[in-house]
Design an enzyme around this catalytic site. Structure first.
Site, PDB file in Angstrom:
ATOM      1  N   LYS A 199      41.745 -31.248 -21.582  1.00  0.00           N
ATOM      2  CA  LYS A 199      41.797 -31.998 -22.833  1.00  0.00           C
ATOM      3  C   LYS A 199      40.571 -32.890 -22.960  1.00  0.00           C
ATOM      4  CE  LYS A 199      44.861 -35.308 -25.051  1.00  0.00           C
ATOM      5  NZ  LYS A 199      46.123 -36.039 -24.959  1.00  0.00           N
ATOM      6  N   GLU A 344      55.547 -37.992 -14.417  1.00  0.00           N
ATOM      7  CA  GLU A 344      54.386 -38.620 -15.063  1.00  0.00           C
ATOM      8  C   GLU A 344      54.833 -39.352 -16.336  1.00  0.00           C
ATOM      9  OE1 GLU A 344      50.695 -36.546 -16.747  1.00  0.00           O
ATOM     10  OE2 GLU A 344      49.977 -37.055 -14.763  1.00  0.00           O
ATOM     11  N   LYS A 504      41.955 -42.064  -9.186  1.00  0.00           N
ATOM     12  CA  LYS A 504      40.755 -41.358  -9.665  1.00  0.00           C
ATOM     13  C   LYS A 504      39.517 -42.240  -9.472  1.00  0.00           C
ATOM     14  CE  LYS A 504      42.949 -38.833 -13.493  1.00  0.00           C
ATOM     15  NZ  LYS A 504      43.015 -38.675 -14.937  1.00  0.00           N
TER      16      LYS A 504
END
Ligand code: F6P
Length: 547
Positions: A199, A344, A504
């Protein structure tokens, strides 16, 4: 009036000692505690809920405004407040005549345009009208993506294997070089199409795997490999920078969350595998479930029922995980898919207004297909010290008509497990078995203890006619709405995922420490454990430190 949560807890305390099995003294227990839509049956009679619990759970739903929020979601309101977005995956499967307004624009025509472009592309690949660089038909498709850009198409492509009549589809997700290596090693670059699905087009795993796959194509085919590439992304500038022809870029709006994206361009590999008609049946199954979720009354509404049973087990009974047990080998990635969808979405500790939650939210979701799981972790389900509500999935009919005897065994095993979890085995029964095995005296007592099953363990069964594209669409949408209803009851935003960001960022900061380009000050900033692990791994990396 007492708080509904409190009333539910009080009711649980009063009924806790009632065995689930005894609830079947009422001959209509199954009829009253099951519901169906379009051939999909939800049996929740083997749980501890009774009529009072259901009334209270309905009041809980009403008090949390579940149906109004569902309406808000499906009509395009920006319910994902932390990202200032709508959550409109339902628009991807809405009928072309529906009108869904976001910021004053009906989004359905653009969705339909993209669907038509996908159909043209997928069908041209399948018919050999779009070919590889040297005119050969594509034999294989490799989808490179991760999370929502992988789990949905990978799970669904496996689930619908009987409908495959296009090129073979493969999936690469993990940044571990072993994944891309092992997949590409089996393929011929001259007849392989690579779809890069992201995405954002910034996800490091996907970008790294994409670069490796493009190198692999270039090594075999020369510099211009654009005929072998397509992308699924909203980031057109980034896809262009990678040399991907804009005609082969399929985008979707920011109001489609990654884990809800299988219904649009992220489903492209699935569409190439099963064809546009079957893909549309998959969408139709989901659309039917949307309609059902939005209109069915509480007692018939499968997603709402599944959600309130989740709340009952998690918040009222204190069972903090749920096992997803498809008795359907082709659903072997379904639990992994639901892990992202559920955990999530609902793995949150703050309410929409930022205040700390005062009760548990999303449980741990896990599972494996039966019958395999029976020979692995079911021991804990039956006799472990914690209770794990089980969710069984079973088809009335398998695809393999010539192997009906396998399916009979599969069904018998599925039903046996839910029966065993509920009824258990009494000490008396266990003593008889121990005696028959020759145990006597205190040895018999001990053996009987090992052979006793407490039982009274709840389970839910979802039964469907056959794992068709329509049914798979129904099942996924059922769980999507279940997650939504639970999230609404907990008062959280099920559509953001801030919890994945820190890892991340830290991975970015650790990379120079791993590849040796960082200075000692950067090492000093890390904690002792991280420093110790970095040193150990560097010392044992024999390629970089041969001596
Ligand atoms: O890291 C989590 C996540 O953002 C998921 O929500 C998403 O499905 C996945 O990463 C992949 O993101 P993208 O499609 O942007 O590569």
């Amino acid at each position: 009036m007492t708080d509904i949560w409190q009333q539910l807890s009080q009711h649980r305390a009063q009924t806790k000692s009632t065995a689930i099995q005894s609830l079947f003294d009422a001959p209509d227990r199954f009829a009253r505690f099951s519901a169906q839509t379009d051939g999909l049956l939800l049996d929740y009679s083997k749980t501890s809920v009774d009529a009072t619990a259901m009334t209270l759970l309905q009041q809980l739903c009403d008090s949390r405004g579940v149906m109004a929020r569902l309406d808000a979601m499906m009509s395009g309101q920006k319910i994902n407040t932390t990202e200032d977005r709508a959550a409109l995956h339902t628009a991807l499967r809405a009928s072309p005549t529906t009108e869904i307004m976001v910021d004053g624009v009906n989004v359905v025509p653009a969705v339909q345009d993209t669907l038509k472009r996908m159909e043209r592309f997928a069908e041209a690949i399948r018919r050999g009208q779009i070919t590889a660089a040297h005119g050969a038909r594509f034999t294989d498709v490799v989808n490179i993506g991760i999370g929502g850009s992988d789990l949905g198409p990978a799970m669904a492509t496996l689930a619908l294997a009987p409908y495959h009549d296009g090129p073979r589809c493969h999936f690469v997700s993990n940044v571990d070089g072993a994944h891309v290596h092992d997949v590409l090693a089996t393929l011929n670059p001259a007849t392989t199409l690579v779809i890069i699905a992201s995405k954002t087009f910034t996800t490091i795993e996907t970008m790294t795997n994409a670069a490796t796959a493009i190198d692999w194509l270039r090594t075999a085919l020369g510099d211009d490999v654009s005929a072998h590439l397509a992308a699924v992304s909203t980031a057109h500038d980034k896809t262009a920078a990678l040399g991907i022809d804009p005609d082969r870029v399929f985008g979707f709006a920011d109001w489609v969350g990654g884990r809800y994206s299988i219904w649009g361009p992220v489903g492209l590999p699935l569409m190439i595998a099963i064809g546009a008609d079957h893909f549309c049946q998959f969408l139709a199954g989901a659309a039917a479930m949307d309609q059902h979720a939005a209109t069915a009354p509480f007692q018939d509404n499968l997603p709402v029922l599944l959600a309130i049973l989740g709340i009952w087990h998690n918040n009222i009974c204190g069972y903090d995980s749920r096992a997803i047990l498809p008795y359907d080998q082709r659903l072997s990635r379904f639990a992994a898919y639901l892990q992202q969808l559920d955990m999530e979405s609902n793995g949150k500790s703050v309410a929409l207004d930022g205040s700390a939650l005062t009760r548990a939210s999303g449980p741990v979701v896990w599972g494996e297909p039966g019958t395999n799981g029976q020979h692995a972790f079911y021991q804990l389900l039956h006799q472990g010290s914690q209770v794990v509500p089980a969710e069984f999935l079973i088809a009335a009919e398998g695809h393999e008509a010539d192997l009906a005897h396998h399916h009979h065994l599969l069904v018998a095993n599925c039903l046996a497990q839910s029966e065993a979890l509920m009824r258990g085995r009494t000490t008396d029964e266990a003593r008889h078995i121990a005696a028959a095995r020759g145990f006597t005296g205190t040895d018999l007592d001990q053996m009987a203890a090992h052979l006793t099953f407490a039982g009274n363990r709840p389970s839910i069964t979802l039964a469907y006619p056959k794992l068709t594209p329509f049914v798979l669409g129904q099942l996924i949408a059922l769980y999507e709405h279940r997650v939504f209803v639970e999230g609404t009851i907990w008062g959280i935003n099920s559509f953001d995922q801030w919890g994945v960001e820190l890892g991340k960022e830290l991975a970015q900061s650790l990379l120079p420490l791993v590849d040796g380009s960082a200075d000692s000050a950067a090492h000093a900033e890390k904690d002792g454990s991280t420093r110790g692990l970095l040193a150990h791994l560097a010392q044992h990396n024999r390629r970089e430190h041969p001596n």
